[in-house]
Design a protein around this motif. Structure first.
Motif: not given
Length: 134
Positions: A126-130, A132-134
């Motif tokens: 989940f943190i890795l996914f987040l 990518t949203l930056k």
């Protein structure tokens, strides 16, 4: 039978029931059927017109797959347990700010609710996914 007046707490919890029901794309009729309650009574709970029966409240929370504690997030209490206030959006300068703060607090609470049950691998993903949203 004496009918108890709904409190401010009933009104706030009712709004959260309505919010969660809508998030799950359920109508009043659909949810009320699942919990064996009249649609009119469920609507009165959501509008804060009636004091919420605890047995009904437990069934509602179960069918909405939501812990009972979520409905009370951001409440302050006196030592005796009575509600002092609900901190969501209190004393903001405008309705829009109140609404935005409430939405953010509700989203924060939901995120925390889900975060607590994730495995360490799911949290990392989940943190890795987040990231990518930056």
């Amino acid at each position: 039978m004496v009918k108890l007046a709904a409190s401010n707490t009933d009104k706030i919890v009712g709004k959260r029931i309505q919010q969660r029901r809508k998030e799950m794309d359920l109508t009043v009729a659909q949810l009320s059927e699942k919990i064996n309650l009249s649609p009119q009574q469920l609507a009165r709970y959501e509008r804060g017109e009636n004091k919420i029966n605890f047995d009904h409240f437990v069934k509602i929370a179960e069918h909405l797959k939501t812990p009972i504690s979520w409905f009370f997030i951001d409440f302050d209490t006196y030592p005796n347990g009575s509600v002092l206030n609900n901190k969501i959006g209190e004393q903001q300068q405008s309705y829009e700010m109140k609404f935005t703060d409430k939405q953010h607090n509700d989203l924060d609470a939901r995120l925390l609710q889900h975060w607590r049950v994730l495995s360490i691998e799911q949290k990392r993903a989940f943190i890795l996914f987040l990231d990518t949203l930056k």
